[in-house]
Scaffold this active site. Sequence first.
Site, short mmCIF file in Angstrom:
data_model
loop_
_atom_site.label_atom_id
_atom_site.label_comp_id
_atom_site.label_asym_id
_atom_site.label_seq_id
_atom_site.Cartn_x
_atom_site.Cartn_y
_atom_site.Cartn_z
N LYS A 284 0.87 -1.18 0.00
CA LYS A 284 0.00 0.00 0.00
C LYS A 284 0.89 1.22 0.00
O LYS A 284 2.03 1.15 0.47
CB LYS A 284 -0.87 0.01 1.26
CG LYS A 284 -2.13 0.82 1.11
CD LYS A 284 -3.19 0.00 0.42
CE LYS A 284 -4.44 0.78 0.13
NZ LYS A 284 -5.53 -0.15 -0.27
N ASP B 17 -7.14 4.15 -4.42
CA ASP B 17 -7.78 3.97 -3.11
C ASP B 17 -8.42 5.32 -2.81
O ASP B 17 -8.68 6.10 -3.74
CB ASP B 17 -6.75 3.53 -2.05
CG ASP B 17 -7.40 3.00 -0.77
OD1 ASP B 17 -7.84 1.85 -0.75
OD2 ASP B 17 -7.50 3.76 0.22
P1 NDP Z 1 -13.12 7.50 -2.64
O1 NDP Z 1 -12.06 8.50 -2.46
O2 NDP Z 1 -13.71 7.29 -3.98
O3 NDP Z 1 -14.33 7.79 -1.63
C1 NDP Z 1 -14.11 7.84 -0.26
C2 NDP Z 1 -15.43 8.15 0.42
O4 NDP Z 1 -15.29 7.95 1.83
C3 NDP Z 1 -15.85 9.62 0.24
O5 NDP Z 1 -17.25 9.71 0.29
C4 NDP Z 1 -15.22 10.26 1.47
O6 NDP Z 1 -15.86 11.45 1.89
C5 NDP Z 1 -15.43 9.20 2.52
N1 NDP Z 1 -14.39 9.32 3.54
C6 NDP Z 1 -13.06 9.22 3.36
N2 NDP Z 1 -12.40 9.43 4.51
C7 NDP Z 1 -13.35 9.67 5.43
C8 NDP Z 1 -13.31 9.96 6.81
N3 NDP Z 1 -12.15 10.04 7.47
N4 NDP Z 1 -14.51 10.14 7.46
C9 NDP Z 1 -15.69 10.04 6.78
N5 NDP Z 1 -15.77 9.79 5.46
C10 NDP Z 1 -14.63 9.61 4.80
O7 NDP Z 1 -12.51 6.13 -2.07
P2 NDP Z 1 -12.95 4.63 -2.37
O8 NDP Z 1 -14.43 4.55 -2.54
O9 NDP Z 1 -12.05 4.08 -3.38
O10 NDP Z 1 -12.54 3.93 -0.98
C11 NDP Z 1 -13.45 3.79 0.10
C12 NDP Z 1 -12.98 2.68 1.01
O11 NDP Z 1 -12.92 1.45 0.27
C13 NDP Z 1 -11.59 2.84 1.62
O12 NDP Z 1 -11.57 2.24 2.90
C14 NDP Z 1 -10.71 2.03 0.67
O13 NDP Z 1 -9.52 1.61 1.31
C15 NDP Z 1 -11.63 0.87 0.39
N6 NDP Z 1 -11.32 0.10 -0.82
C16 NDP Z 1 -11.24 0.69 -2.04
C17 NDP Z 1 -10.99 -0.08 -3.16
C18 NDP Z 1 -10.99 0.51 -4.52
O14 NDP Z 1 -10.88 -0.28 -5.47
N7 NDP Z 1 -11.11 1.81 -4.70
C19 NDP Z 1 -10.75 -1.52 -3.05
C20 NDP Z 1 -10.94 -2.06 -1.74
C21 NDP Z 1 -11.20 -1.25 -0.67
P3 NDP Z 1 -15.09 12.87 1.70
O15 NDP Z 1 -15.21 13.16 0.24
O16 NDP Z 1 -15.81 13.81 2.59
O17 NDP Z 1 -13.66 12.64 2.13
O1 2IT Z 2 -7.78 -1.89 -0.81
C1 2IT Z 2 -7.74 -2.35 -1.97
O2 2IT Z 2 -7.86 -3.54 -2.21
C2 2IT Z 2 -7.55 -1.39 -3.06
N1 2IT Z 2 -7.50 -0.19 -2.83
C3 2IT Z 2 -7.38 -1.88 -4.47
C4 2IT Z 2 -5.99 -2.34 -4.71
C5 2IT Z 2 -5.65 -2.71 -6.14
O3 2IT Z 2 -4.47 -2.95 -6.35
O4 2IT Z 2 -6.52 -2.75 -7.00
#
Ligand code: NDP
Ligand code: 2IT
Length: 453
Positions: free
Chosen positions: A134, A174
């Site tokens: 990461k 992420d």
């Molecule tokens: P995005 O940046 O697209 O969206 C993040 C969302 O979460 C936004 O709505 C944001 O709100 C909110 N958020 C972030 N930090 C906080 C906080 N501290 N308190 C409250 N709300 C918060 O990210 P993703 O959708 O990609 O990621 C979301 C989660 O999923 C994370 O935990 C990530 O690690 C996990 N994940 C993502 C993957 C991917 O493929 N993208 C894969 C697997 C897991 P705001 O705009 O106000 O910050």
């Molecule tokens: O937490 C996760 O699994 C991710 N943010 C996606 C990682 C990836 O390499 O697609």
Amino acid sequence: MSKPSADKTQVYFKRFINGVKKRNPGEREFHQAVSEVAETIFPYIADKPIYHKMQILERMAEPDRVVMFRVPWTDEEGNIRNQRGYRVQFNNSIGPYKGGLRFHPSVNLSVLKFLGFEQTFKNSLTGLPMGGAKGGSDFNPKGKSDIEVMRFCQSFMTELHRHIGEDTDIPAGDIGVGAREIGYLFGQYKRIENRFVGVLTGKGMEFGGSKIRTEATGYGAVYFMQNMLEYKGDDMRGKTVAVSGSGNVATYAVEKVNHLGGKVVTLSDSSGFIHDPDGINTEKLDFVLDLKNVRRGRISEYVDKFKGSSFHEGRPWGVACDIAVPCATQNEINREDAEVLVKNGCMGVSEGANMPTDLEGIHVFQSAGILYAPSKAANAGGVAVSGLEMSQNSARISWAEVELEKLLKDIMLKIHDSCVEYGKKGDHVDYLAGANIAGFIKVADAMLAYGHT
Ligand code: NDP
Ligand code: 2IT
């Protein structure tokens, strides 16, 4: 060998965790992620002395390498700004390092070590040959212009490029790193290295991206819930669902719940949550996608547009639901939130975000006996399709959407079944233990094969 008593296992567990805390002072999120895994791995390896003798879990809790670097960039006013960049290469026992990049002001070493540690188990669960990593930065993309984000990404990659490669380490998105950032990062890598290779995943379709990658994490988390429900003879139809977050994972979770006949009534961001009792249908979801990805606005704007919905400060877990799909960030469900969810009749939780439930919250779900899918299993769909993007890039081909949808569904079902295999306790499935043990075995056995490395 006969199993040592539960008390003795507890002593070994405590000694191990105290060691982790001593070596990594102040890294609260990292301690939490390691504890959650170790709580289930110690009982499993109690009668398997080889894992103790070879110090497997101790070695798995130590990253192979941590790279930290300065990321200078210039803002629109001409000020020189300075951020810290990181790549935590955690474990490459079963494949090249693989895992996302997070740009958020809360990023620090503890957060990235917890994420890299989790990623190692998650990637193992997918069945694909990927190690865990990461990275990211404390850069805050919110409120920055496209030019500022581009300059930052270029500076970040100017250092990162020497540490990654298509067979070494393949970052992706992420929090705060989506299609725009991956484009800037890939453009800079290609320019510096003069090589067009699959060194990042989540790329645009014009330059080697894979169909379904954008949707995969959210879709996968909902498939996982559907698999758990089906295993009990139930399904998503007619279920009321609370989703948190409103980014990549949350929005495609909503889309899949709608496909499967459920109704999503909440979304959130760091300012608060919206409650829409009528459900977030396709038209409303299109509005959210445009709001977040194009206009880069706030979720509170939803209520100006859709009658009957309301905006509230805090988190959405007080809204009555059958299913919760947390998709924002770590530790967004604590003990009180978990108790409220259970009290209001929530029967299942599928974690789209990484480690959204703290340890006390997990214990509440487990003692209530509700379906609980931990993040390393539930959100593995994203990195799984990243793995498929790597395969397509290596072969210089691209697969059709229907094929990729099927592969994603199959992988999520296989992960479900591995959790059942290792987590079944009588009539109940402990999906947390199942995911941890199934993820552990493959990495641990590869490490055994390598000897003292
Ligand atoms: P995005 O940046 O697209 O969206 C993040 C969302 O979460 C936004 O709505 C944001 O709100 C909110 N958020 C972030 N930090 C906080 C906080 N501290 N308190 C409250 N709300 C918060 O990210 P993703 O959708 O990609 O990621 C979301 C989660 O999923 C994370 O935990 C990530 O690690 C996990 N994940 C993502 C993957 C991917 O493929 N993208 C894969 C697997 C897991 P705001 O705009 O106000 O910050
Ligand atoms: O937490 C996760 O699994 C991710 N943010 C996606 C990682 C990836 O390499 O697609």
